[in-house]
Design an enzyme around this catalytic site. Sequence first.
Site, PDB file in Angstrom:
ATOM      1  N   SER A  21       1.048  -1.099  -0.106  1.00 50.74           N
ATOM      2  CA  SER A  21       0.057   0.048   0.159  1.00 50.74           C
ATOM      3  C   SER A  21       0.923   1.079  -0.026  1.00 50.74           C
ATOM      4  CB  SER A  21      -1.090  -0.030   1.107  1.00 50.74           C
ATOM      5  OG  SER A  21      -0.250   0.057   2.435  1.00 50.74           O
ATOM      6  N   LYS A  99      13.789  -7.875   5.491  1.00 50.83           N
ATOM      7  CA  LYS A  99      15.306  -8.222   5.478  1.00 50.83           C
ATOM      8  C   LYS A  99      15.996  -6.916   6.009  1.00 50.83           C
ATOM      9  CE  LYS A  99      14.540 -12.309   4.489  1.00 50.83           C
ATOM     10  NZ  LYS A  99      14.935 -13.574   5.162  1.00 50.83           N
ATOM     11  N   ILE A 101      19.146  -4.469   5.962  1.00 46.83           N
ATOM     12  CA  ILE A 101      19.908  -3.856   4.705  1.00 46.83           C
ATOM     13  C   ILE A 101      21.438  -4.126   5.325  1.00 46.83           C
ATOM     14  CG2 ILE A 101      20.425  -1.919   3.628  1.00 46.83           C
ATOM     15  CD1 ILE A 101      17.695  -3.187   2.990  1.00 46.83           C
ATOM     16  N   ASN A 115      12.822   4.061   6.501  1.00 44.62           N
ATOM     17  CA  ASN A 115      11.984   2.948   6.823  1.00 44.62           C
ATOM     18  C   ASN A 115      10.970   3.708   7.541  1.00 44.62           C
ATOM     19  OD1 ASN A 115      11.052   0.352   7.194  1.00 44.62           O
ATOM     20  ND2 ASN A 115      11.605   0.528   9.370  1.00 44.62           N
ATOM     21  N   HIS A 117       7.932   2.532  10.210  1.00 47.88           N
ATOM     22  CA  HIS A 117       7.659   1.587  11.134  1.00 47.88           C
ATOM     23  C   HIS A 117       6.141   1.743  11.807  1.00 47.88           C
ATOM     24  CE1 HIS A 117       8.732  -1.550  14.095  1.00 47.88           C
ATOM     25  NE2 HIS A 117       8.181  -0.505  14.942  1.00 47.88           N
ATOM     26  N   GLU A 187       0.128   6.517   8.529  1.00 48.39           N
ATOM     27  CA  GLU A 187       1.366   6.207   7.859  1.00 48.39           C
ATOM     28  C   GLU A 187       1.553   6.687   6.288  1.00 48.39           C
ATOM     29  OE1 GLU A 187       2.939   2.148   7.691  1.00 48.39           O
ATOM     30  OE2 GLU A 187       1.575   1.688   9.321  1.00 48.39           O
TER      31      GLU A 187
HETATM   32  C1  GRF Z   1       3.492  -1.002   7.386  1.00 52.02           C
HETATM   33  O1  GRF Z   1       2.674  -0.931   8.212  1.00 52.02           O
HETATM   34  C2  GRF Z   1       4.802  -0.373   7.571  1.00 52.02           C
HETATM   35  O2  GRF Z   1       4.708   0.216   8.480  1.00 52.02           O
HETATM   36  C3  GRF Z   1       5.485  -1.536   7.671  1.00 52.02           C
HETATM   37  O3  GRF Z   1       4.949  -2.690   7.131  1.00 52.02           O
HETATM   38  C4  GRF Z   1       3.832  -2.307   6.648  1.00 52.02           C
HETATM   39  C5  GRF Z   1       3.876  -2.310   4.901  1.00 52.02           C
HETATM   40  O4  GRF Z   1       2.677  -2.014   4.318  1.00 52.02           O
HETATM   41  N1  GRF Z   1       7.047  -1.771   7.949  1.00 52.02           N
HETATM   42  P1  GRF Z   1       2.499  -2.169   2.856  1.00 52.02           P
HETATM   43  O5  GRF Z   1       2.851  -3.518   2.346  1.00 52.02           O
HETATM   44  O6  GRF Z   1       3.147  -0.756   2.265  1.00 52.02           O
HETATM   45  O7  GRF Z   1       0.916  -2.121   2.761  1.00 52.02           O
END
Ligand code: GRF
Length: 203
Positions: A21, A99, A101, A115, A117, A187
């Site tokens: 997403s 994974k 890096i 990243n 999170h 996010e």
């Molecule tokens: C998100 O919740 C992100 O914070 C975490 O992994 C998820 C990735 O979501 N690291 P998507 O695959 O981009 O929908």
Amino acid sequence: MSTALKRPAARLAVLASGRGSHLRNLYKACAQGILDAEISLVVSNNVRSGAWHFASSEDLPHWFCNTSADVKRSAVDKALADCLLEHRIDWVITAGYLKKIGPSTLAAFPNKIINIHPALLPNYGGAGMYGQNVHRAVLAANERQSGATVHYVTAHYDEGAIIAQNHVTITPGMTPDSLAEAILKIEHPLLVHALQGLLTHHD
Ligand code: GRF
């Protein structure tokens, strides 16, 4: 007429193993001109992932990173660094890429790998803290809030300097699923906003 040269759109690589997403949202932000950037490469170690499917269907350059147990970590790291360099990537975004890096990639892109999170780091990060594990731990600790963090990637999971955070309030009855859903909503704009800042203030 101004003679100032406009700098070219930043070349982004998105590393993703899952649903994708964030990849879709970043792609949209680039297409709408919200980000002065383009998705120049998608890297995934999972050809069944939503991210891989999206990259293929949109004809985005995509590269399968073979992280299976029979491939040495150092070889994966070297191949990833080479691939990112070949594609002249400016910024690397890991979004659900599970994974670590490696040192060659980190050295090739100093302070250029970020990243997202799904928790308020420095809490609820580190090895094993991904997906539902994070939200289960947050709820088990009776936290009143959680959220999301954009941070630089280092050799240690979720430990790099924090770039941006936003929070969500935990309401009674929230489950790991509903918390994850609430966090995902914040996010997407958080990552775009963080990138806007980075693209504006960096070379
Ligand atoms: C998100 O919740 C992100 O914070 C975490 O992994 C998820 C990735 O979501 N690291 P998507 O695959 O981009 O929908």
